[in-house]
Design a protein around this motif. Structure first.
Motif, PDB file in Angstrom:
ATOM      1  N   ALA A  92      43.472  13.638  38.772  1.00 37.76           N
ATOM      2  CA  ALA A  92      43.052  11.494  38.588  1.00 37.76           C
ATOM      3  C   ALA A  92      44.028  10.860  39.533  1.00 37.76           C
ATOM      4  CB  ALA A  92      42.975  11.582  37.073  1.00 37.76           C
ATOM      5  N   ASP A  93      44.790  10.995  39.203  1.00 42.57           N
ATOM      6  CA  ASP A  93      46.542  11.129  39.999  1.00 42.57           C
ATOM      7  C   ASP A  93      46.589  11.230  41.382  1.00 42.57           C
ATOM      8  OD1 ASP A  93      47.485   9.728  37.587  1.00 42.57           O
ATOM      9  OD2 ASP A  93      48.945  10.667  37.519  1.00 42.57           O
ATOM     10  N   ARG A 113      43.392  11.491  43.070  1.00 36.31           N
ATOM     11  CA  ARG A 113      42.987  11.579  43.408  1.00 36.31           C
ATOM     12  C   ARG A 113      42.985   9.654  43.411  1.00 36.31           C
ATOM     13  NH1 ARG A 113      41.155  15.948  43.528  1.00 36.31           N
ATOM     14  NH2 ARG A 113      43.079  15.989  44.947  1.00 36.31           N
ATOM     15  N   GLU A 114      43.472   8.436  42.676  1.00 34.51           N
ATOM     16  CA  GLU A 114      44.304   7.665  43.002  1.00 34.51           C
ATOM     17  C   GLU A 114      45.037   7.766  44.811  1.00 34.51           C
ATOM     18  OE1 GLU A 114      46.346   3.678  40.736  1.00 34.51           O
ATOM     19  OE2 GLU A 114      46.060   5.783  39.494  1.00 34.51           O
ATOM     20  N   ASP A 152      43.597   7.374  47.529  1.00 36.67           N
ATOM     21  CA  ASP A 152      42.972   6.299  47.212  1.00 36.67           C
ATOM     22  C   ASP A 152      43.891   5.350  48.145  1.00 36.67           C
ATOM     23  OD1 ASP A 152      40.145   4.494  47.320  1.00 36.67           O
ATOM     24  OD2 ASP A 152      41.325   3.744  45.630  1.00 36.67           O
ATOM     25  N   LEU A 153      44.510   5.169  47.056  1.00 34.89           N
ATOM     26  CA  LEU A 153      45.887   4.427  48.127  1.00 34.89           C
ATOM     27  C   LEU A 153      46.191   4.324  48.997  1.00 34.89           C
ATOM     28  CD1 LEU A 153      48.137   4.396  44.630  1.00 34.89           C
ATOM     29  CD2 LEU A 153      47.159   2.293  45.804  1.00 34.89           C
ATOM     30  N   GLU A 158      52.868   4.456  41.658  1.00 39.19           N
ATOM     31  CA  GLU A 158      51.728   4.780  41.448  1.00 39.19           C
ATOM     32  C   GLU A 158      52.512   6.263  41.313  1.00 39.19           C
ATOM     33  OE1 GLU A 158      49.724   5.085  39.004  1.00 39.19           O
ATOM     34  OE2 GLU A 158      50.299   2.606  38.912  1.00 39.19           O
ATOM     35  N   HIS A 180      53.836   9.377  38.374  1.00 42.06           N
ATOM     36  CA  HIS A 180      53.206  10.582  38.285  1.00 42.06           C
ATOM     37  C   HIS A 180      53.880  11.905  38.802  1.00 42.06           C
ATOM     38  CE1 HIS A 180      50.361  13.626  39.530  1.00 42.06           C
ATOM     39  NE2 HIS A 180      50.546  14.279  40.195  1.00 42.06           N
TER      40      HIS A 180
END
Length: 185
Positions: free
Chosen positions: A13-14, A16-17, A20-21, A45, A49
């Motif tokens: 999930a990290d 994917r974030e 996205d950024l 982020e 991570h």
């Protein structure tokens, strides 16, 4: 991500974030100030991570995965390269040509690292640990994210035990700096 996910789901999930950024940064015009804001968010982020992986994922890989030490060492080297790029990005303005160059190189480095984790490391860890241990590692990752630093610190050790002792204090200092930086803009 819903609370209670295992470590693989949490870290994916990290990933994917982070993707996205990077996409949000690329959607902005080249010298738009929003790129700086997004790059700062990306930095926070990405640092959070990597620190959570260094605290919990890689020690588990070393302990439970065949040839885990070599895998973990390779991942830590990837982190060190990304951290150097983040450090180089930290004080660059969006109108500096090196800003965009660094973002592009960082995206390539991070994407390669994430693919390798998701296709090689995560399956090996899933095969080596029972589901309840993966869920416990997920809980530890979520908790570590709350106190992890938000800026690159090349002098901060990236392996336990020193890492476990220094990360929370460094994270607190970073959050205060982030707050002060946000209020002075």
């Amino acid at each position: 991500m819903e609370p209670g996910g295992d470590v693989i789901a949490e870290l994916a999930a990290d990933h994917r974030e982070l993707e996205d950024l990077f996409s949000q940064i690329e959607l902005q015009p080249v010298d738009h100030p929003r790129r700086r804001e997004l790059a700062d968010r990306l930095t926070a982020e990405l640092v959070r991570h990597t620190v959570t992986e260094e605290l919990h994922l890689y020690p588990a890989v070393r302990k439970h995965v065949l040839h885990g030490a070599a895998l973990a060492d390779k991942e830590l080297a990837d982190h060190a390269r990304a951290e150097q790029m983040l450090k180089g990005l930290e004080d660059r303005n969006v109108d500096d040509p090196l800003f965009n160059d660094t973002i592009a190189k960082l995206k390539f480095e991070v994407a390669s690292h994430m693919r390798e984790e998701e296709h090689k490391l995560f399956p090996k860890l899933a095969a080596a640990l029972p589901p309840e241990e993966l869920v416990e590692l997920g809980r530890l990752v979520r908790r570590a994210r709350e106190t992890a630093p938000t800026r690159p610190h090349s002098l901060l050790p990236n392996t336990p035990p020193a890492h476990r002792l220094l990360v929370p204090g460094t994270g607190l200092v970073d959050r205060v700096r982030d707050l002060l930086r946000t209020t002075t803009r």
